[in-house]
Enzyme design. Structure first.
Site, short mmCIF file in Angstrom:
data_model
loop_
_atom_site.label_atom_id
_atom_site.label_comp_id
_atom_site.label_asym_id
_atom_site.label_seq_id
_atom_site.Cartn_x
_atom_site.Cartn_y
_atom_site.Cartn_z
N HIS A 304 0.86 -1.19 0.00
CA HIS A 304 0.00 0.00 0.00
C HIS A 304 0.89 1.23 0.00
O HIS A 304 1.94 1.24 0.65
CB HIS A 304 -0.86 -0.03 1.28
CG HIS A 304 -1.68 1.20 1.48
ND1 HIS A 304 -1.44 2.10 2.50
CD2 HIS A 304 -2.74 1.68 0.80
CE1 HIS A 304 -2.34 3.08 2.43
NE2 HIS A 304 -3.14 2.86 1.42
N ASN A 305 0.48 2.30 -0.72
CA ASN A 305 1.30 3.53 -0.78
C ASN A 305 2.76 3.16 -1.00
O ASN A 305 3.65 3.60 -0.26
CB ASN A 305 1.21 4.32 0.52
CG ASN A 305 -0.14 5.02 0.65
OD1 ASN A 305 -0.93 5.03 -0.28
ND2 ASN A 305 -0.41 5.59 1.80
N GLU A 334 1.25 0.06 -5.49
CA GLU A 334 0.27 1.13 -5.67
C GLU A 334 0.96 2.41 -6.13
O GLU A 334 2.04 2.74 -5.66
CB GLU A 334 -0.44 1.37 -4.34
CG GLU A 334 -1.58 2.35 -4.49
CD GLU A 334 -2.22 2.72 -3.14
OE1 GLU A 334 -3.30 3.32 -3.19
OE2 GLU A 334 -1.63 2.44 -2.09
N ASP A 336 -0.05 6.46 -6.66
CA ASP A 336 -0.98 7.59 -6.53
C ASP A 336 -0.57 8.68 -7.50
O ASP A 336 0.49 9.29 -7.29
CB ASP A 336 -0.88 8.20 -5.12
CG ASP A 336 -1.79 7.49 -4.14
OD1 ASP A 336 -2.22 6.38 -4.46
OD2 ASP A 336 -2.07 8.05 -3.07
N HIS A 349 1.61 11.41 -1.91
CA HIS A 349 0.40 11.24 -1.12
C HIS A 349 -0.34 12.57 -1.15
O HIS A 349 0.09 13.52 -0.49
CB HIS A 349 0.77 10.82 0.31
CG HIS A 349 -0.35 10.11 1.00
ND1 HIS A 349 -0.89 8.94 0.51
CD2 HIS A 349 -1.04 10.39 2.13
CE1 HIS A 349 -1.85 8.54 1.32
NE2 HIS A 349 -1.97 9.40 2.30
N GLU A 383 -4.03 4.79 -8.47
CA GLU A 383 -5.02 5.66 -7.86
C GLU A 383 -4.90 6.97 -8.60
O GLU A 383 -3.93 7.70 -8.46
CB GLU A 383 -4.76 5.81 -6.37
CG GLU A 383 -5.96 6.42 -5.72
CD GLU A 383 -5.93 6.24 -4.23
OE1 GLU A 383 -6.19 7.22 -3.55
OE2 GLU A 383 -5.63 5.14 -3.76
#
Length: 754
Positions: A304-305, A334, A336, A349, A383
């Site tokens: 994640h992230n 992931e 973003d 983020h 994302e």
């Protein structure tokens, strides 16, 4: 002392390292300082200090280094590429979560000597057998303690050394052994004598007792006696005969014994401490599972992230984080993405102070490291917060950089009834993102480039306070624009909003997948466990940590695996229990990042519920009994000279709710060196196919929390019964030789009477 060592020290590159070099240590574009580096006499420790700083120096061991990268192979060195050419630069990459060391030499020759030298030393450290490793360890301690470097130690120095080694022993006993080892009667021990002293000190009574039980003459195990031991204690059954012969050839140090077809106590102890004597079944170390089932039938190691190395508010975004995750076998990363100022999408983020990196650099890094640890597919979870223009730029980067490795078409041109297998997708990168329409309508060009309302939030982490769009932009009537180019790259992982299990049963396609926050997933698992298990036989689900975890902490992944969720995303950068469980589950099957779910979780009509494991057909509970016998050379927790650990062992079971259990031994005062517990811990395991067993060693403290010493986690199904050693890992998941636990494990069926 060490003939092998003598040879490596004669190597021309190693000689350059021992003579020492001044190298620039680089931390950023502005921080570049000269440091003097040299390899110490032990051939393992690299020492460095600044030329001005009075006393301060640092050291690290070659065993901590995982690899050497040549040239501008790190973000820091790339940033100073103008100033220093590639042939002067190299990067030392460490195991675990320790940061890289970026270095610049004065000449290409010197850079090459260090690059080749460190690689040779790493290779030597990796190919040492148990005996050489132990000798090296004892030798290192001797060097550390021999302050005046005269190659001798008197009794006072030996006492101090024992404290450093975590041994608190009776002074009379120590003096007695010291006198026995001091054959030259000079009141001091040279290295060879110290090794002998150390051997007497570590004479393991508990191993000797087991040896005595099977040895007719108390001196050696004849072939037949060793076979009996393997059959009765190690549960090896038929193959014990052939195996006994192999073990003698492999581990017996005395040639006389090998000729007799016998094993001495030394050989026996070496076998027990080896990989074969380890608790982890060697057959499960390699790729042993069927890899031809649909993707939805596997647990998939997921991050994640992935771009973060630290916390989610101020941390640094870094390509290094992708490299570390992929090297640990992670198969779902992931990204973003946000609009960048100059038309280039950036990754960070959103709405926080984390630094930004370029999307195209992330894609290049993934391409380079995706298949270094495993050949099986990598899922790129997007994302996407970008406008249509930069989404199109993203699509171009993905196509150009990844080329053939990016899967952009159906494998056989057919719309699938079930997902393809890891085997069929080897070497491929899959994009998980929103898609306009479905695979069925791919050929129908009349679609608009708009996504319907219900798919609006499918890709975000709605709970996360940091990734929410500002309220004005979030009005219901706003249609999110999707770039057709980006949409066309999505094949088997289309992000959709979850409308409940009922809706999924009648409408959903196998290539549609939803993301659930940890709290939503936990609620569904509790209220509708069986539905969730069935849903996950056909479709994939991705679980992500709550947005409130701004410290990048993790949730327990076990609750999600219990209902068959495949992509349980964790913050790989955060050490602790949750990552121990993830590492434990994925330690099997060649560390390839895919683990086949138990049979009762792959059957679409499965009635399995984690709340009631006894309700499914294959229910067969097992009894697990663990005799915790002893510990060996546990590391110190505090480096303060005087303190010695008071160790205890806790065994923790993670699995379905009924299986969650913890039992611990009592603690032993002041002995991290060779504590003996001889205590038995018992468990009943209702869903063996899902259980993980974690061995935790702690330093007991009556006033405050116990300190962590080491741990090892593995799937219950990978345990070898019998007398086994457990080789402990640090908080970071890296090995800490020669620390271990010695246990005797038995697994039996639960009869109604017991």
């Amino acid at each position: 002392m060490d003939p092998e060592g003598a040879r490596i020290q004669d190597d021309p590159d190693v000689k350059v390292m021992m003579a020492g070099s001044t190298l620039r240590k680089v931390k950023s574009r502005s921080w570049k300082k000269q440091r003097h580096f040299r390899l110490l006499e032990d051939g393992l420790t690299i020492w460095y200090k600044s030329r001005w700083a009075g006393r301060g120096h640092s050291t690290f061991s070659v065993t901590e280094v995982e690899a050497v990268r040549e040239g501008h192979q790190s973000e820091v060195l790339l940033s100073i590429a103008e100033e220093f050419p590639a042939d002067l630069c190299f990067t030392l990459v460490f195991h675990g979560r320790q940061g890289n060391l970026d270095l610049v030499a004065d000449s290409p020759e010197e850079a090459q000597a260090w690059i080749r030298g460190v690689r040779k030393l790493i290779h030597k450290a990796q190919t040492m057998d148990e005996k050489e490793r132990l000798d090296q360890w004892v030798w290192d301690w001797f060097q550390k303690a021999d302050k005046n470097k005269d190659g001798k130690m008197n009794f006072k120095e030996v006492k101090k050394l024992l404290k450093m080694m975590n041994v608190d022993m009776n002074e009379e006993h120590a003096l007695h052994l010291f006198t026995m080892a001091d054959k030259s009667e000079s009141d001091s021990l040279e290295i060879e004598q110290f090794v002998y002293f150390y051997k007497m000190l570590t004479q393991r009574d508990e191993v000797w007792k087991v040896f005595q039980d099977y040895s007719g003459d108390g001196e050696k195990l004849m072939l037949e006696e060793l076979e009996n031991f393997l059959r009765i204690e190690q549960h090896e059954g038929e193959q014990s005969g052939q195996h006994a012969k192999e073990l003698i050839d492999r581990y017996e140090p005395s040639e006389t014994a090998v000729k007799q077809g016998a094993m001495s106590l030394d050989g026996f102890q070496m076998y027990l401490c080896s990989q074969e004597g380890s608790i982890f079944n060697p057959e499960h170390q390699n790729l042993y599972q069927d890899m031809s089932q649909p993707l939805s039938h596997y647990f998939i190691s997921s991050s994640h992230n992935t771009y973060l190395l630290e916390d989610q508010l101020r941390g640094q975004s870094s390509l290094e984080a992708y490299i570390q995750a992929l090297k640990r076998g992670c198969r779902c990363v992931e990204v973003d993405c946000w609009d960048g100022s100059d038309g280039e999408p950036v990754v960070y983020h959103g709405h926080t102070l984390t630094s930004k990196i370029l999307f195209k650099d992330v894609v290049s890094t993934v391409k380079e490291y995706a298949f270094k640890t495993s050949d099986f597919p990598v899922i790129l979870s997007l994302e996407n917060h970008c406008g249509v223009e930069q989404q199109t730029v993203m699509a171009q980067h993905l196509s150009q950089i990844l080329g053939d490795t990016l899967l952009t078409t159906l494998l056989d041109g057919q719309v699938p009834q079930q997902l393809p297998s890891p085997q069929e997708l080897k070497g491929k990168i899959l994009l998980k993102a929103k898609k306009i329409g479905g695979l069925e309508q791919c050929l129908d060009e009349t679609l608009t480039d708009e996504v319907s309302d219900d798919e609006e939030m499918a890709d975000g982490d709605p709970e996360s306070p940091c990734t929410e769009d500002p309220p004005a932009a979030n009005k219901k009537h706003k249609k999110s624009k999707l770039s057709r180019e980006l949409s066309d790259l999505v094949v088997y992982c289309k992000s959709v909003h979850f409308h409940g299990f009922e809706h999924a049963r009648s409408h959903a396609k196998c290539y549609e997948m939803s993301s659930f926050s940890e709290s939503k997933a936990k609620k569904l698992a509790k209220e509708a466990g069986t539905d969730f298990v069935q849903y996950n036989t056909r479709q994939m689900s991705r679980i992500y940590p709550s947005g409130l975890r701004t410290d990048s902490s993790n949730y327990n992944p076990q609750d999600m695996w219990n209902v068959g969720c495949q992509i349980v995303a964790l913050n790989f950068q955060t050490a602790g229990l949750e990552m121990d469980l993830n590492d434990g589950l994925f330690r099997q099957n060649g560390c390839c990042g895919f683990v086949l779910k138990p049979e009762f979780m792959r059957d679409a009509t499965s009635q399995f519920s984690p709340e009631k494991p006894e309700g499914h057909q294959g229910y067969k509970p097992l009894r697990l009994s663990i005799q915790v016998i002893s510990g060996q050379q546990l590391p110190k927790v505090n480096q303060k000279e005087g303190s010695i650990v008071d160790p205890l062992v806790r065994v923790e079971i993670y699995g379905v709710p009924q299986d969650q259990a913890k039992e611990e031994t009592s603690h032993i005062n002041n002995n991290g060196f060779n504590p003996v517990w001889n205590e038995t811990l018992n468990f009943v395991i209702h869903a063996p196919g899902l259980a993980l067993v974690r061995f935790l060693v702690e330093d007991y403290d009556k006033a405050s929390r116990n300190d962590f010493i080491g741990q090892f986690t593995l799937p219950f199904t990978c345990i070898q019964a019998g007398y086994r050693h457990i080789h402990l890992l640090s908080k970071d998941g890296t090995i800490i030789p020669p620390s271990s636990l010695f246990v005797n494990i038995s697994i039996s069926e639960l009869t109604s009477g017991s």
